[in-house]
Design an enzyme around this catalytic site. Structure first.
Site, short mmCIF file in Angstrom:
data_model
loop_
_atom_site.label_atom_id
_atom_site.label_comp_id
_atom_site.label_asym_id
_atom_site.label_seq_id
_atom_site.Cartn_x
_atom_site.Cartn_y
_atom_site.Cartn_z
N LYS A 34 0.94 -1.75 0.24
CA LYS A 34 -0.09 0.37 0.03
C LYS A 34 0.87 1.36 0.06
O LYS A 34 0.26 2.05 -0.77
CB LYS A 34 -1.42 0.17 1.34
CG LYS A 34 -0.16 -0.03 2.79
CD LYS A 34 -1.18 -0.08 3.57
CE LYS A 34 -0.96 0.05 5.16
NZ LYS A 34 -0.10 1.17 5.41
N THR A 35 1.82 1.20 0.71
CA THR A 35 3.04 2.40 1.17
C THR A 35 3.44 2.64 -0.94
O THR A 35 3.68 3.62 -0.82
CB THR A 35 4.12 2.34 1.90
OG1 THR A 35 3.65 2.20 3.33
CG2 THR A 35 4.93 3.55 1.65
N ASP A 217 -3.17 7.35 4.09
CA ASP A 217 -2.95 6.28 3.94
C ASP A 217 -3.80 5.89 5.26
O ASP A 217 -3.96 6.69 6.19
CB ASP A 217 -0.64 6.03 4.39
CG ASP A 217 -1.11 4.87 4.05
OD1 ASP A 217 -1.52 3.94 3.74
OD2 ASP A 217 0.44 4.66 4.11
N GLU A 218 -3.13 4.52 6.08
CA GLU A 218 -3.45 4.07 7.17
C GLU A 218 -5.32 4.66 7.31
O GLU A 218 -5.67 4.96 8.82
CB GLU A 218 -3.20 4.28 7.75
CG GLU A 218 -1.08 3.39 7.73
CD GLU A 218 -1.19 1.77 8.16
OE1 GLU A 218 -2.27 1.44 8.27
OE2 GLU A 218 0.21 1.46 7.72
N GLN A 248 -7.32 -4.44 9.01
CA GLN A 248 -6.48 -3.82 10.95
C GLN A 248 -6.65 -2.92 11.78
O GLN A 248 -5.55 -1.84 11.50
CB GLN A 248 -5.11 -3.94 9.19
CG GLN A 248 -4.49 -5.32 8.86
CD GLN A 248 -3.00 -4.91 8.23
OE1 GLN A 248 -2.15 -4.14 8.88
NE2 GLN A 248 -3.19 -4.65 7.04
N ARG A 583 2.34 -9.86 10.85
CA ARG A 583 3.75 -9.68 10.48
C ARG A 583 5.15 -10.86 10.22
O ARG A 583 5.94 -10.76 9.46
CB ARG A 583 4.32 -8.94 12.15
CG ARG A 583 3.35 -8.35 12.58
CD ARG A 583 3.02 -6.99 11.73
NE ARG A 583 2.06 -7.04 11.11
CZ ARG A 583 1.27 -5.90 9.79
NH1 ARG A 583 1.92 -5.26 9.85
NH2 ARG A 583 0.18 -6.90 9.39
#
Length: 699
Positions: A34-35, A217-218, A248, A583
């Protein structure tokens, strides 16, 4: 340029980048890049728009710096005046220009959590409310601000007598004191910016025209106040792209509102939705197991993550007699993998739900001689010596900053006693002035003894000299503060080294920008690149990745946490486990213990209900119980006498007349003495006498 921007992207990522105008929701699964998408989207937009007309927001300074660096590399453009940063930092930029319309000065101070606590304690003492409540009260005030509820709105909902009304009065006084100090807290940066936009349409229009495109973002981590702000800015052109993953969303306790991402399409009916489901981090087996767990959450946008890393090692479930056994097993596994040359120490992460779990893990790692670091601990910028030096700097820039003045008026010790401080507080309250102005008043009026006057004059002289000094940069000012205040002679060598590190970090930095940057830093932004095993809570692990991950304490009452009662809270606990599992890149262990010391009491534990969702073929179970534990003897006895009826075999689903449907975890004993253990999802573990249980088997 266009070819470079799109190079190496998958079809869904390209589609997101090429989407022209209008609202866009990118549902980006864990490890889906996504980044990369959001930075490439910025670079693509910057071909037609000025980089300074694109507002790009995220949540940590670390993420913002990474975003800016990637965009700079892609665009080759000067981003010094760009609007790329955290919600707080970009709202701060707006307030530094516009806050005057609310009656503040532009040189306002920004209070971090430590400053807020000091102010709340001062107010509670004045109101004769138990001071030990300060953290809980601050948390409630922060929650109210996150929900965009003002003190007056909160007060209007009360009955005038209960604790909520007392809390409302503290909230009102807290806001009044902040304004009196010409200070804001982190939540105010959002609330006050929104207030300006709502009350001054001309200012809102100016920023709507400035920000021709908005990237967030996020997005699943936004709270109500942040989303309200964004909707105001995007209400005219609706050129907004949000990237996030509802699976998330784990910061509900901080005010994050998962409904922002779930309802985005209702708020922006013309929104296009693109799912990023290709994972570039984990093996397919890890994705399959974590997917089996998260899919059982009731409110979510369906996603099925997949990876080109087919197969992979099975997820390991390990059950131990004690938490000490659990820690020893983890330590020995890490040591073995390291000695075999398979991984470095910084490839390992041990995750846990609550901080107190770290003690046994730390003790064991130290005993084994293994290096480790605690992620998310006390931030460098929140150490006492750093806060003290910065407080001098802040007071020199803002004389109304009462919290900073209280912190340093006797640091280093100057002999200014409690009676003198009490007179200053009374004078400030009576005249509605700052403590700094009150010092001048009592000196002029002779309201203190000659000895106290001399000490107060010395303090004023120090602040005046700092304020009037000429400095080439922030480092120069900090260095002068360190020596001229006598602080350098007051602290030990270790703390002195920390101050020197602070001074070095400020070289070449603008003074006001440096103070703002330090005030906005959190523990998440502290980076430790040493070769050590990472220990952290599951909340701190978000955004990180490791080849090998251990999640310790996957037990009822720990994960999910015993305070999580309702459906929404259990759903967030499930998301928390999902975040921890995703993770892991190569290897994942889920561990637990039969007995664990929690809050000074050894408790009997059961495996987490979430583990029931893992398919048998995807995991390997290991049970390691010490031979000499009472549990082992009891378990052997159960195995010896266990004659379960077919209807109540382990794993069977049953219905209880009061608690609903549950899953059988254990069944032992004989005849009328048979006992059964059942996990009821909404209730928890129940141990019942079979003859009285009144259970019905569900076929």
């Amino acid at each position: 340029m266009s070819k470079t921007i799109l190079e190496g992207l998958n079809p869904q990522q390209k589609e997101a980048i090429l989407h022209n105008g209008g609202p866009l929701l990118i549902l980006a699964g864990a490890g889906s890049g996504k980044t990369r998408v959001i930075t490439h989207k910025f670079a693509y937009l910057a071909k037609k728009l000025s980089p300074n007309s694109i507002l790009a927001l995220t949540f940590t300074n670390k993420a913002a710096d990474e975003m800016k660096a990637r965009i700079a590399a892609l665009t080759k453009k000067d981003l010094r005046n760009s609007w790329i940063g955290t919600f707080h930092s970009q709202c701060n930029k707006i307030l530094r220009k516009e806050i005057g319309v609310l009656g503040y000065n532009r040189d306002f101070s920004i209070y971090d959590e430590d400053d807020q606590c000091n102010l709340i304690r001062h107010i509670l003492k004045e109101f004769k409310i138990y001071e030990a409540l300060y953290k809980g009260i601050l948390s409630r005030i922060s929650s109210l601000k996150s929900a965009s509820i003002t003190p007056e709105e909160f007060l209007s909902k009360g009955d005038g007598f209960g604790f909520e009304d007392r809390l409302a009065r503290v909230y009102i006084r807290y806001q009044d004191e902040l304004k009196r100090c010409n200070a804001v807290d982190l939540d105010d940066l959002i609330m006050l910016t929104t207030k300006i936009f709502e009350e001054h349409p001309d200012i809102l229009k100016k920023y709507q025209q400035r920000f021709q495109y908005i990237l967030i973002d996020e997005f699943q981590d936004t709270n109500t106040a942040q989303y309200k702000l964004i909707k105001l800015l995007a209400s005219s052109h609706k050129n907004i792209c949000v990237v996030g993953d509802d699976d998330q969303s784990i910061y509900g306790f901080r005010g994050a509102n998962i409904n922002n991402i779930l309802n985005f399409e209702k708020d922006f009916p013309t929104a296009k939705v693109i799912k990023l489901e290709q994972n570039y981090r984990s093996t397919q087996n890890i994705l399959h197991v974590s997917g089996c767990i998260i899919k059982n959450n009731p409110k979510r946008k369906a996603k099925t993550l997949w990876s080109e890393r087919k197969g992979g090692e099975k997820v390991l479930q390990c059950w131990f007699g004690t938490e000490e056994e659990e820690a020893k097993y983890i330590a020995k596994l890490i040591k073995g993998l390291y000695l075999k040359g398979m991984y470095d120490y910084n490839d390992f992460a041990i995750l846990y739900r609550i901080n107190l779990q770290s003690r046994v893990l730390e003790d064991t790692l130290r005993h084994e001689g293994l290096p480790y670091r605690i992620v998310g601990g006390v931030s460098f910028y929140h150490r006492k010596e750093i806060k003290d030096i910065i407080a001098y700097m802040r007071l020199a820039l803002n004389r109304d900053d009462n919290v900073s003045l209280r912190r340093i008026i006797n640091c280093p010790p100057r002999g200014i006693g409690d009676s003198t401080l009490s007179k200053l507080e009374q004078e400030a309250k009576k005249k509605s002035i700052s403590l700094f102005a009150a010092i001048k008043n009592v000196i002029k009026s002779g309201g203190v003894t000659s000895s106290a006057r001399e000490k107060l004059e010395g303090f004023l002289s120090i602040i005046d000299k700092i304020s009037s000094g000429k400095y080439k940069d922030a480092a120069d000012m900090l260095s002068k503060i360190y020596t001229k205040t006598g602080y350098s002679e007051f602290i030990n060598d270790e703390r002195a080294e920390n101050v020197q590190e602070l001074i070095a970090s400020a070289e070449g930095k603008d003074i006001k920008e440096f103070v703002d940057r330090v005030s906005l830093i959190t523990s998440v932004d502290d980076v430790d690149n040493s070769n050590a095993i990472s220990l952290m809570t599951l909340h701190s692990a978000k955004g990180l990745e490791f080849p090998v991950v251990f999640i310790a304490g996957v037990e009822e009452g720990v994960l999910p946490y015993f305070k999580a009662k309702g459906t929404e809270e259990i759903a967030e606990e499930r998301r928390l486990l999902y975040v921890g599992m995703t993770r892991a890149k190569d290897l994942l262990w889920l561990t637990g213990a039969k007995r664990r010391k929690l809050y000074a009491k050894v408790q009997e534990q059961e495996p987490s209900r979430f583990l029931n969702d893992i398919p048998e073929e995807s995991c390997q179970k290991i049970e390691k119980i010490l031979k000499d534990t009472p549990y082992t003897a009891a378990r052997k006895q159960r195995i010896k006498t266990f004659k379960p009826a077919a209807a109540y075999s382990v794993g069977a689903r049953v219905r209880h007349p009061k608690w609903g449907i549950g899953v059988v975890r254990d069944c032992y004993g004989e005849g009328d003495d048979q006992k059964i253990t059942v996990n009821f999802p909404e209730i928890g573990i129940k141990r019942l006498a079979l003859k009285f249980a009144n259970l019905e088997r569900i076929r």
